[in-house]
Design a protein around this motif. Structure first.
Motif, short mmCIF file in Angstrom:
data_model
loop_
_atom_site.label_atom_id
_atom_site.label_comp_id
_atom_site.label_asym_id
_atom_site.label_seq_id
_atom_site.Cartn_x
_atom_site.Cartn_y
_atom_site.Cartn_z
N PRO A 226 -0.24 2.69 -0.05
CA PRO A 226 0.33 3.33 -1.05
C PRO A 226 1.65 2.76 -1.65
N GLN A 227 2.52 2.43 -0.81
CA GLN A 227 3.88 1.73 -1.31
C GLN A 227 3.66 0.42 -2.04
N LEU A 228 2.53 -0.36 -1.81
CA LEU A 228 2.39 -1.41 -2.47
C LEU A 228 1.68 -1.07 -3.79
N GLU A 229 0.98 0.11 -4.07
CA GLU A 229 0.45 0.44 -5.03
C GLU A 229 1.63 0.97 -6.11
N LYS A 230 2.50 1.67 -5.74
CA LYS A 230 3.64 2.36 -6.35
C LYS A 230 4.61 0.91 -6.70
N LEU A 231 4.62 0.00 -6.18
CA LEU A 231 5.44 -1.30 -6.44
C LEU A 231 4.66 -1.79 -7.55
#
Length: 362
Positions: free
Chosen positions: A56-61
């Motif tokens: 999820p953090q990678l997607e946000k990034l």
């Protein structure tokens, strides 16, 4: 019930897929290694819980980086074990930042979108491709109308260069010269004066910009007429000093004063090889995709076919250099092998000679 859950998961996966790029061996070699992209890549495995926890953090990034032209990808090492060997992925997830013509940088700190984004921005290329218009000497060089390279100029309210502009200028480093001026810079008024002095047949572009300035300052907009006397009087009128210099931020100017390679028709039907100076202002949505598109529309860079030919030529040059390196290594190994063989032969010869001498003594 189960079908509903599966459909929700499918929707979530589709949303994720739009942000983070799932890489294969082929796309990794082509887009990450063989292109002019800046790529942040996560190497993961299917049964790796920490990998899935940080997605999820990678997607946000990925969504944040898309606005500045930097790509975020992920590659499953279960499917491509040769990649794991190449990049020594003994532990996953492994995060690497790939930049053109540079060794990859590993990121091993906090796995949040904010922290990873800061790492990418801190190590981003493009700063050297931007001219800070801070003094008259630099201004003279940037606004030199005899130069053959067109310009992209960004007026911004930020004191630091936006990551989007760094990425854009690095992407087009072979085709344009980039300039930057910010609201806090004492020289910003001089920069704007230089832009106005370039006007030729593009008066309406400059007037539209000046009209917005005067509206902000509370002054009435001047009528657009051809009355020479009125124009002269308007030119002699001084702006109230307390209003200061007003400019709309952010604004991008595309400046082009190259000779036209083609020919344009005059009003009487004849053709001329001359092209009027082009000044185009853009203050719409300032992100990488929009400004990049307008750079291409403005024909500030070489045609796509030429850029592709250059990329292929550069790739061919690298491959040739790799082949030469391999040949050189092979030659050195062969020379070492022959030296060892000669040493063994010499040792054997000396041993045989010593044996004969011992036999003669007996």
């Amino acid at each position: 019930m189960i079908s509903s859950i599966l459909s929700i998961l499918s929707v979530v996966q589709n949303i994720y897929a739009n942000a983070t790029i799932e890489l294969t061996t082929e796309s990794f070699k082509k887009d990450v290694l063989g292109n002019d992209n800046t790529y942040f890549v996560m190497f993961y495995m299917t049964n790796c819980e920490p990998c899935h926890d940080m997605m999820p953090q990678l997607e946000k990034l990925a969504k944040n980086m898309k606005a500045i032209g930097i790509k975020v990808g992920q590659i499953n090492l279960d499917n491509y074990p040769e990649i794991a060997t190449t990049y020594q992925c003994t532990q996953v997830p492994k995060l690497l930042l790939f930049r053109p013509n540079k060794e990859p940088l590993e990121y091993a700190k906090e796995r949040s979108a904010k922290a990873m984004g800061k790492f990418i921005n801190d190590n981003q290329l493009g700063q050297k491709q931007i001219t800070l218009l801070s003094n008259d000497k630099i201004l003279d060089k940037f606004f030199n109308t005899s130069a053959k390279i067109p310009r992209v100029l960004l007026f911004s309210s930020k004191s630091t260069i936006p990551p989007m502009f760094k990425q854009l200028c690095y992407k087009h480093r072979r085709g344009v010269m980039c300039g930057y001026s910010n609201e806090q810079d004492d020289n910003v008024e001089k920069v704007w004066e230089r832009v106005k002095n370039l006007q030729d047949e593009d008066d309406e572009i400059i007037e539209e910009f000046e009209a917005k300035e005067k509206q902000k300052a509370g002054q009435p907009e001047e009528p657009k007429g051809e009355n020479v006397e009125n124009t002269e009087e308007q030119e002699t009128q001084e702006e109230p000093e307390e209003k200061g210099f007003l400019v709309e931020y952010p604004t991008v100017f595309f400046l082009d004063w190259r000779a036209n390679k083609g020919k344009e028709k005059k009003g009487n039907g004849t053709e001329s090889g001359e092209m009027k100076r082009r000044i185009v202002r853009y203050n719409g949505k300032i992100n990488f995709a929009e400004v990049h598109k307008r750079v291409l529309e403005f024909a500030l860079v070489k045609p796509k076919e030429d850029m592709e030919a250059e990329r292929l030529a550069e790739q061919k040059r690298r491959q040739q250099a790799d082949r030469e390196r391999v040949r050189e290594d092979r030659k050195k190994r062969q020379e070492l092998k022959e030296k060892k063989k000669a040493a063994r032969k010499d040792k054997k010869k000396k041993k045989a000679q010593s044996q004969r001498e011992d036999d003669d003594e007996l």
